[in-house]
Structure formats: structure tokens, C-alpha cells
Design a protein around this motif. Structure first.
Motif, short mmCIF file in Angstrom:
data_model
loop_
_atom_site.label_atom_id
_atom_site.label_comp_id
_atom_site.label_asym_id
_atom_site.label_seq_id
_atom_site.Cartn_x
_atom_site.Cartn_y
_atom_site.Cartn_z
N ALA A 46 0.82 -1.15 -0.15
CA ALA A 46 0.19 0.03 -0.01
C ALA A 46 0.80 1.24 -0.11
CB ALA A 46 -0.91 0.05 1.29
N THR A 47 0.64 2.21 -0.76
CA THR A 47 1.22 3.60 -0.92
C THR A 47 0.37 4.66 -0.58
OG1 THR A 47 2.63 2.57 -2.66
CG2 THR A 47 2.40 4.91 -2.44
N TYR A 48 0.77 5.64 0.33
CA TYR A 48 0.28 6.61 0.65
C TYR A 48 1.08 8.12 0.53
CZ TYR A 48 -2.27 2.88 3.11
OH TYR A 48 -2.90 1.53 3.80
N LYS A 49 0.52 8.87 0.28
CA LYS A 49 1.20 10.21 0.43
C LYS A 49 0.70 11.28 1.32
CE LYS A 49 2.66 10.16 -4.29
NZ LYS A 49 4.16 10.15 -4.17
N THR A 50 1.50 11.94 2.05
CA THR A 50 1.04 13.05 3.05
C THR A 50 2.17 14.09 3.27
OG1 THR A 50 0.59 13.30 5.45
CG2 THR A 50 2.31 11.76 5.03
N ASN A 51 1.77 15.18 4.05
CA ASN A 51 2.58 16.21 4.03
C ASN A 51 3.03 16.37 5.91
OD1 ASN A 51 2.63 17.31 1.37
ND2 ASN A 51 0.71 18.25 1.67
N VAL A 52 4.48 16.31 5.83
CA VAL A 52 4.97 16.39 7.18
C VAL A 52 5.80 17.67 7.40
CG1 VAL A 52 6.54 15.25 8.76
CG2 VAL A 52 5.13 13.92 7.17
#
Length: 200
Positions: free
Chosen positions: A46-52
Motif C-alpha cells: 500500500a502506498t500513501y502520500k502525506t505532508n510532514v
């Protein structure tokens, strides 16, 4: 200005808590009532994208959650492509899970992506405060820190899906390690160029 990016791959034993860590962080909460009551569904990929946010700067993070099952040993290396940081996860309440960091996960990751940084992540840290029914001896924190040194990890961090601040700390730490990794790559590239120029 081009947005800074990084890619982290989560690896570790089946049921060690890495998928719960990922989902709880991305969804912002985890219902205590669901722990241990839902059917376990193994992760395939599973691949996710987020901002940190790190130091008042946004880093776009790609998170790849992988399966710890032996059946996926041949497929999992595909997830390591263009990876900046490997988050090697284990269950704080399971000493065998920590030992597998040394005998399985570190050898695999160092072979597949020798130039990536590593962060050792202790999952289910709430086990330190409450003895889970049927749980093995809780791994001491100094043992975890020693394992981090043994595998050459950039940092050791712990988390619990019941503590949102600890989840944020995990991914902020990973982002900082990735930032240092990028800086090292740039510095190394420039040094190589200078050596080539001035050696002529």
C-alpha cells in the motif's frame, strides 16, 4: 520553489503494528475499542502520500507499507525503489520481533537499498504500561537502543496508536533523517565533482 519530497518504506514482521501505525497517523485517530477486535488482514502493498512539517517546512512524504509475510519476500524488494528511509518496525511486546530485525529485516534492507538511511521503530509501546494477555516479556528500551546501534540506524523511536503525538514524532523523525540523507547525497556529489576536476 520545488517542494521537498521523501520516500519511506515500512518493513517488519507480520502483525508487528506497522500498518496500524501508518493508518492511525494518516487518519488522525485510532479507536481503542477496535484494538484486538477486528479481523487481521495482511498487507500486500500500500502506498500513501502525506505532508510532514519539519522546521516550518513542508515535506511531501510517500509512505509504502509492505507485507511481512514470507510469501511476499520476492515481491517486497520492488517497494524499495527510490527509497530514502527504511522504517524497520517491531513489536515492543514481542522479543522475537526485535530479534528478527537483526536476522531478517536488516540484512534484506541493506542488500536491497544500501544507500538508504534506517530508522528503528518500536510499535505497540503502550505494552510497557499494561501487560497484554498472553504477551511475551516486554523488550526493555535499552535493548531496543542497542539494536538500533547494531544495525546502524539513524535513530530509534517508539509509538503507540493510542498516542497521536508519538505517531507524529515517528514521521517527523523520518522526515528529518530523509532531509539529512538528501544533504549528504548533495555534499557527496559535489565532493566527487571537485575530486574529478582537481585531479586532472
Amino acid at each position: 520553489m520545488k517542494k521537498k519530497t521523501c520516500c519511506v518504506v515500512l518493513v517488519g514482521d507480520q502483525k508487528c503494528g506497522k500498518t496500524s501505525l501508518c493508518k492511525a497517523y494518516l487518519e488522525g485517530s485510532w479507536q481503542k475499542s477496535t484494538l484486538g477486535t477486528t479481523e487481521y488482514l495482511p498487507t500486500i502493498d500500500a502506498t500513501y502520500k502525506t505532508n510532514v512539517e519539519v522546521g516550518q517546512k513542508q515535506i511531501q512524504m510517500t509512505i509504502r507499507d509492505t507485507s511481512g509475510q514470507e510469501a511476499y519476500d520476492r515481491l517486497r524488494p520492488l517497494s524499495y525503489t527510490d527509497c530514502d528511509v527504511i522504517a524497520v518496525c517491531f513489536d515492543v511486546g514481542n522479543p522475537a520481533s526485535l530479534e528478527n530485525v537483526r536476522v531478517k529485516w536488516h540484512p534484506e534492507t541493506i542488500y536491497c537499498c544500501p544507500h538508504s538511511s534506517t530508522v528503528l521503530v518500536g510499535c505497540k509501546a503502550d505494552a510497557r504500561g499494561t501487560k497484554r494477555p498472553g504477551a511475551a516479556t516486554i523488550v526493555r528500551k535499552n535493548e531496543c537502543q542497542q539494536m538500533a546501534k547494531t544495525i546502524g540506524a539513524s535513530d530509534y523511536v517508539e509509538c503507540s496508536v493510542l498516542d497521536e503525538s508519538s505517531l507524529s514524532h515517528i514521521f517527523e523523525t523520518i522526515a528529518r533523517v530523509a532531509k539529512r540523507q538528501h544533504k549528504t547525497k548533495r555534499t557527496g556529489w559535489w565532493r566527487a565533482v571537485k575530486r574529478k576536476i582537481f585531479s586532472k
